[in-house]
Design an enzyme around this catalytic site. Sequence first.
Site, mmCIF file in Angstrom:
data_model
loop_
_atom_site.group_PDB
_atom_site.id
_atom_site.type_symbol
_atom_site.label_atom_id
_atom_site.label_comp_id
_atom_site.label_asym_id
_atom_site.label_seq_id
_atom_site.Cartn_x
_atom_site.Cartn_y
_atom_site.Cartn_z
ATOM 1 N N SER A 147 0.919 -1.361 -0.048
ATOM 2 C CA SER A 147 0.092 -0.107 0.067
ATOM 3 C C SER A 147 0.775 1.344 -0.047
ATOM 4 O O SER A 147 1.983 1.309 0.693
ATOM 5 C CB SER A 147 -0.705 0.084 1.460
ATOM 6 N N GLY A 206 -3.926 3.894 1.198
ATOM 7 C CA GLY A 206 -4.802 4.085 2.265
ATOM 8 C C GLY A 206 -6.284 4.837 1.991
ATOM 9 O O GLY A 206 -5.874 5.747 1.566
ATOM 10 N N ALA A 211 6.511 11.329 4.562
ATOM 11 C CA ALA A 211 5.477 11.432 5.207
ATOM 12 C C ALA A 211 4.157 12.090 4.333
ATOM 13 O O ALA A 211 4.326 13.242 4.324
ATOM 14 C CB ALA A 211 5.741 12.654 6.358
ATOM 15 N N CYS A 251 -0.207 3.656 10.571
ATOM 16 C CA CYS A 251 0.928 4.700 9.704
ATOM 17 C C CYS A 251 1.302 5.710 10.738
ATOM 18 O O CYS A 251 0.358 6.308 11.355
ATOM 19 C CB CYS A 251 -0.393 5.343 8.712
ATOM 20 N N GLY A 261 9.072 -5.231 4.163
ATOM 21 C CA GLY A 261 10.055 -4.212 4.611
ATOM 22 C C GLY A 261 11.226 -4.584 3.845
ATOM 23 O O GLY A 261 12.067 -5.507 4.236
HETATM 24 C C1 LIG Z 1 5.473 6.582 -0.059
HETATM 25 C C2 LIG Z 1 4.979 5.398 0.841
HETATM 26 C C3 LIG Z 1 3.628 5.715 1.074
HETATM 27 C C4 LIG Z 1 2.897 4.755 1.863
HETATM 28 N N1 LIG Z 1 1.550 4.589 2.056
HETATM 29 C C5 LIG Z 1 1.027 3.854 2.972
HETATM 30 C C6 LIG Z 1 -0.573 3.547 2.962
HETATM 31 O O1 LIG Z 1 -1.149 4.278 2.525
HETATM 32 N N2 LIG Z 1 -0.838 2.689 3.844
HETATM 33 C C7 LIG Z 1 -0.181 1.517 4.491
HETATM 34 O O2 LIG Z 1 -0.635 0.777 5.151
HETATM 35 N N3 LIG Z 1 1.263 1.545 4.285
HETATM 36 C C8 LIG Z 1 1.843 2.767 3.678
HETATM 37 N N4 LIG Z 1 3.270 2.377 3.457
HETATM 38 C C9 LIG Z 1 4.071 1.545 4.047
HETATM 39 C C10 LIG Z 1 4.294 0.294 2.835
HETATM 40 O O3 LIG Z 1 3.153 -0.047 2.582
HETATM 41 C C11 LIG Z 1 5.349 -0.719 3.614
HETATM 42 O O4 LIG Z 1 4.590 -1.082 4.909
HETATM 43 C C12 LIG Z 1 6.605 -0.107 3.930
HETATM 44 O O5 LIG Z 1 7.082 0.806 3.148
HETATM 45 C C13 LIG Z 1 7.721 -1.373 4.193
HETATM 46 O O6 LIG Z 1 7.719 -1.869 3.019
HETATM 47 P P1 LIG Z 1 8.900 -1.607 1.964
HETATM 48 O O7 LIG Z 1 10.298 -1.285 2.557
HETATM 49 O O8 LIG Z 1 8.897 -2.548 1.057
HETATM 50 O O9 LIG Z 1 8.624 -0.182 1.185
HETATM 51 C C14 LIG Z 1 3.761 3.588 2.370
HETATM 52 C C15 LIG Z 1 5.164 3.532 2.194
HETATM 53 C C16 LIG Z 1 5.719 4.505 1.664
HETATM 54 C C17 LIG Z 1 7.430 4.473 1.020
#
Ligand SMILES: Cc1cc2nc3c(=O)[nH]c(=O)nc-3n(C[C@H](O)[C@H](O)[C@H](O)COP(=O)(O)O)c2cc1C
Length: 309
Positions: free
Chosen positions: A20, A45, A69, A129, A242
């Site tokens: 997401s 989200g 953020a 979040c 992650g």
């Molecule tokens: C730009 C950005 C926007 C994100 N928006 C959401 C969101 O709307 N809802 C959510 O549950 N996680 C959100 N996340 C978290 C990611 O879904 C994920 O849990 C987190 O980035 C770790 O995974 P990754 O290291 O593969 O990115 C966001 C992450 C990033 C980088």
Amino acid sequence: MDLSVTIGSLTLKNPLIAASGCFGYGVEYADLVDLASLGGVAVKGLFLAEREGHPAPRIVETPAGMLNAIGLQGIGVRRFVDEKLPELRARRATVIVNVCGTTLEEYVEVSRILSDAEGVDAIELNISCPNIKEGGIQFGCSLTGTFDVVNAVRRVTRLPLIPKLTPNVTDVSSFAHAAEDAGADAVSLVNTFLAMVLDVETRRPKISNVVGGLSGPAIRPIAVRMVYECRQAVRIPIIGMGGIADARDALEFMIAGAAAVQVGTANFVDPLIWPKLLDGITSYMERHKIAKISDLVGTVDVQAEMSDV
Ligand SMILES: Cc1cc2nc3c(=O)[nH]c(=O)nc-3n(C[C@H](O)[C@H](O)[C@H](O)COP(=O)(O)O)c2cc1C
């Protein structure tokens, strides 16, 4: 070779899910990626109403990762149902909707609307979040808050319910346990880690919200540890994420205990990563003579590791 995985009543054709916030509403990527080839698409989200998010700058690169953020900018659940869901259905995507709320009632209402809509396959409850002031992580950082919100949403939906946990707690497995007790079908983890980046010349934070959430390869070993701990604590499936950037990383999460994985930040680096991840996983299965990917889940050999030390 069987790549399918089961999350509650939902069967994913493979364990790879777009995370997401890192894949828009899925439709933006539809010309680049065959959405039907993914295990699932977790969309950005959604609250009841549209949201602007925080002012720019909202993203900064860090060593082996990024800080964001965004502040959960989004079009609101009704517009999503009207404008995005039909195309996701037409593309035969497996749709996981990331549900946000500032109050318990909002989580319930958004989930109710999604449950009545055609084409939603699962709800991922975003109680983690770090970038909003009300709701969200306040539920996810309290065991009773986690239980109450999952329990309340459980009463209004039959869809597979997947609370998404925050790593910004001391013992994430107790939160997985609270979610399971409240009726969750699975848990997903981790959301981003609260973090901060400063410009030493101006002495100002590099993003407008001052603090943000850290993602990308920098967090991977912590996230793998958390998945491993949750696997000891709950029976429901775990969706791990992650810092996954290649097939090995995805396999690492699965061996630690994740039934499926999500890929977020890596998608910004390489939006064409998906077939490479799938190829890497299938060639690993061939090499290790694994017929079903689900047989790999949680097979970490801790004993051997300890005697080798
Ligand atoms: C730009 C950005 C926007 C994100 N928006 C959401 C969101 O709307 N809802 C959510 O549950 N996680 C959100 N996340 C978290 C990611 O879904 C994920 O849990 C987190 O980035 C770790 O995974 P990754 O290291 O593969 O990115 C966001 C992450 C990033 C980088």
